[in-house]
Design a protein around this motif. Structure first.
Motif, PDB file in Angstrom:
ATOM      1  N   LYS A 105      37.073  64.834  45.091  1.00 10.11           N
ATOM      2  CA  LYS A 105      35.943  65.336  45.875  1.00 10.11           C
ATOM      3  C   LYS A 105      35.207  66.376  45.058  1.00 10.11           C
ATOM      4  O   LYS A 105      35.824  67.259  44.477  1.00 10.11           O
ATOM      5  CB  LYS A 105      36.443  65.972  47.167  1.00 10.11           C
ATOM      6  CG  LYS A 105      36.342  65.092  48.372  1.00 10.11           C
ATOM      7  CD  LYS A 105      36.648  65.886  49.610  1.00 10.11           C
ATOM      8  CE  LYS A 105      35.418  65.851  50.460  1.00 10.11           C
ATOM      9  NZ  LYS A 105      35.644  65.773  51.873  1.00 10.11           N
ATOM     10  N   ILE A 106      33.884  66.278  45.021  1.00  7.90           N
ATOM     11  CA  ILE A 106      33.075  67.215  44.251  1.00  7.90           C
ATOM     12  C   ILE A 106      32.084  67.891  45.180  1.00  7.90           C
ATOM     13  O   ILE A 106      31.419  67.233  45.994  1.00  7.90           O
ATOM     14  CB  ILE A 106      32.312  66.491  43.117  1.00  7.90           C
ATOM     15  CG1 ILE A 106      33.309  65.935  42.114  1.00  7.90           C
ATOM     16  CG2 ILE A 106      31.326  67.422  42.449  1.00  7.90           C
ATOM     17  CD1 ILE A 106      32.698  65.256  40.937  1.00  7.90           C
ATOM     18  N   LEU A 107      32.011  69.208  45.047  1.00  9.65           N
ATOM     19  CA  LEU A 107      31.021  69.993  45.771  1.00  9.65           C
ATOM     20  C   LEU A 107      30.058  70.532  44.726  1.00  9.65           C
ATOM     21  O   LEU A 107      30.458  71.232  43.797  1.00  9.65           O
ATOM     22  CB  LEU A 107      31.686  71.145  46.532  1.00  9.65           C
ATOM     23  CG  LEU A 107      30.747  72.055  47.305  1.00  9.65           C
ATOM     24  CD1 LEU A 107      30.047  71.272  48.417  1.00  9.65           C
ATOM     25  CD2 LEU A 107      31.528  73.215  47.899  1.00  9.65           C
ATOM     26  N   LEU A 108      28.790  70.171  44.851  1.00  9.60           N
ATOM     27  CA  LEU A 108      27.795  70.508  43.848  1.00  9.60           C
ATOM     28  C   LEU A 108      26.712  71.357  44.492  1.00  9.60           C
ATOM     29  O   LEU A 108      26.257  71.069  45.604  1.00  9.60           O
ATOM     30  CB  LEU A 108      27.198  69.210  43.290  1.00  9.60           C
ATOM     31  CG  LEU A 108      26.130  69.322  42.226  1.00  9.60           C
ATOM     32  CD1 LEU A 108      26.723  69.834  40.926  1.00  9.60           C
ATOM     33  CD2 LEU A 108      25.492  67.967  41.999  1.00  9.60           C
ATOM     34  N   LEU A 154      21.081  73.825  47.543  1.00 12.10           N
ATOM     35  CA  LEU A 154      21.576  72.848  48.501  1.00 12.10           C
ATOM     36  C   LEU A 154      22.964  72.381  48.073  1.00 12.10           C
ATOM     37  O   LEU A 154      23.185  72.047  46.910  1.00 12.10           O
ATOM     38  CB  LEU A 154      20.609  71.649  48.546  1.00 12.10           C
ATOM     39  CG  LEU A 154      20.917  70.528  49.520  1.00 12.10           C
ATOM     40  CD1 LEU A 154      20.821  71.017  50.971  1.00 12.10           C
ATOM     41  CD2 LEU A 154      19.956  69.367  49.309  1.00 12.10           C
ATOM     42  N   GLU A 155      23.915  72.388  49.007  1.00  9.49           N
ATOM     43  CA  GLU A 155      25.266  71.920  48.708  1.00  9.49           C
ATOM     44  C   GLU A 155      25.353  70.420  48.915  1.00  9.49           C
ATOM     45  O   GLU A 155      25.017  69.916  49.979  1.00  9.49           O
ATOM     46  CB  GLU A 155      26.291  72.622  49.610  1.00  9.49           C
ATOM     47  CG  GLU A 155      26.587  74.036  49.198  1.00  9.49           C
ATOM     48  CD  GLU A 155      27.760  74.620  49.975  1.00  9.49           C
ATOM     49  OE1 GLU A 155      28.422  73.889  50.730  1.00  9.49           O
ATOM     50  OE2 GLU A 155      28.012  75.822  49.806  1.00  9.49           O
ATOM     51  N   LEU A 156      25.805  69.722  47.883  1.00  9.81           N
ATOM     52  CA  LEU A 156      26.018  68.281  47.947  1.00  9.81           C
ATOM     53  C   LEU A 156      27.520  68.032  47.867  1.00  9.81           C
ATOM     54  O   LEU A 156      28.204  68.562  46.995  1.00  9.81           O
ATOM     55  CB  LEU A 156      25.305  67.570  46.799  1.00  9.81           C
ATOM     56  CG  LEU A 156      23.794  67.799  46.686  1.00  9.81           C
ATOM     57  CD1 LEU A 156      23.269  67.220  45.391  1.00  9.81           C
ATOM     58  CD2 LEU A 156      23.087  67.176  47.873  1.00  9.81           C
ATOM     59  N   ASP A 157      28.051  67.211  48.754  1.00  6.18           N
ATOM     60  CA  ASP A 157      29.480  66.930  48.827  1.00  6.18           C
ATOM     61  C   ASP A 157      29.665  65.416  48.705  1.00  6.18           C
ATOM     62  O   ASP A 157      29.113  64.665  49.514  1.00  6.18           O
ATOM     63  CB  ASP A 157      30.016  67.442  50.168  1.00  6.18           C
ATOM     64  CG  ASP A 157      31.514  67.311  50.282  1.00  6.18           C
ATOM     65  OD1 ASP A 157      32.149  66.900  49.293  1.00  6.18           O
ATOM     66  OD2 ASP A 157      32.053  67.620  51.360  1.00  6.18           O
ATOM     67  N   PHE A 158      30.395  64.967  47.684  1.00  4.55           N
ATOM     68  CA  PHE A 158      30.615  63.536  47.540  1.00  4.55           C
ATOM     69  C   PHE A 158      31.940  63.261  46.843  1.00  4.55           C
ATOM     70  O   PHE A 158      32.562  64.147  46.277  1.00  4.55           O
ATOM     71  CB  PHE A 158      29.452  62.846  46.804  1.00  4.55           C
ATOM     72  CG  PHE A 158      29.048  63.498  45.526  1.00  4.55           C
ATOM     73  CD1 PHE A 158      29.551  63.077  44.318  1.00  4.55           C
ATOM     74  CD2 PHE A 158      28.125  64.545  45.533  1.00  4.55           C
ATOM     75  CE1 PHE A 158      29.173  63.671  43.138  1.00  4.55           C
ATOM     76  CE2 PHE A 158      27.738  65.143  44.350  1.00  4.55           C
ATOM     77  CZ  PHE A 158      28.265  64.710  43.153  1.00  4.55           C
TER      78      PHE A 158
END
Length: 185
Positions: free
Chosen positions: A5-8, A13-17
């Motif tokens: 899991k990566i939190l960018l 803006l936080e992107l979680d994928f």
């Protein structure tokens, strides 16, 4: 396949994928087969930046790098002595140095120069170990003679020198054997 899991954070803006990790095998600098997980992110060739510094700043940066290499070497020695690091995986002899140098030569002159500096620091530290026959061993013998107030007997000094010679030759044979096993199978 493994996933991570990566939190960018991008533009506030936080992107979680979730990303699948690919496994890749390669030979490391010591010739051992290693497996690593890859995200598929590689450095952009255009992103390489060459920095140039003046004489004094270069001198300061090189001294800092030598200090860093020295501390890293002492840390590795401490981990080998305490058994937290395998002697087999962390010591290289002439064959291993040749193998590593040939790999460094493929990467360019800067890599070779850095490797030469690292080898010089490592050899200096090894030479200062308190083993008979090395400079560190001679310093220990000088300290013993100073404390005793007189020189060691010739027979005792000869036995210490022979023991040191035997230790260093044995270490050389073991390290060379280890290099052969690591590089050739």
């Amino acid at each position: 396949q493994a996933q991570v899991k990566i939190l960018l954070l991008r533009d506030g803006l936080e992107l979680d994928f979730t990303v699948k990790i690919k496994e890749k095998q390669f030979n490391d600098s010591s010739g051992r087969l290693r497996k690593v997980g890859l995200l598929g992110v590689i450095p952009d060739e255009e992103a390489v930046v060459i920095l140039r510094h003046g004489f004094w700043e270069s001198s300061f940066l090189s001294a800092r790098r030598v200090w860093s290499l020295t501390m890293m070497t002492y840390d590795a020695l401490a981990r080998m002595i305490t058994g937290r690091m395998s002697l087999r995986d962390s010591v290289t002899g002439p064959l291993g140095v040749f193998y590593i140098t040939s790999k460094a030569a493929q990467m360019g002159v800067i890599t070779v120069l850095f490797l030469l500096a690292a080898l010089s620091v490592s050899l200096a530290i090894f030479n200062l170990l308190p083993l008979p026959l090395l400079d560190g061993g001679h310093l220990v013998l000088l300290a013993v003679e100073k404390i005793r107030g007189r020189a060691l007997e010739a027979k005792a000094e000869k036995m210490i020198t022979q023991a040191g010679f035997t230790m260093i030759i044995t270490l050389g044979i073991l390290v060379t054997y280890n290099d052969i096993v690591r590089i050739f199978g």
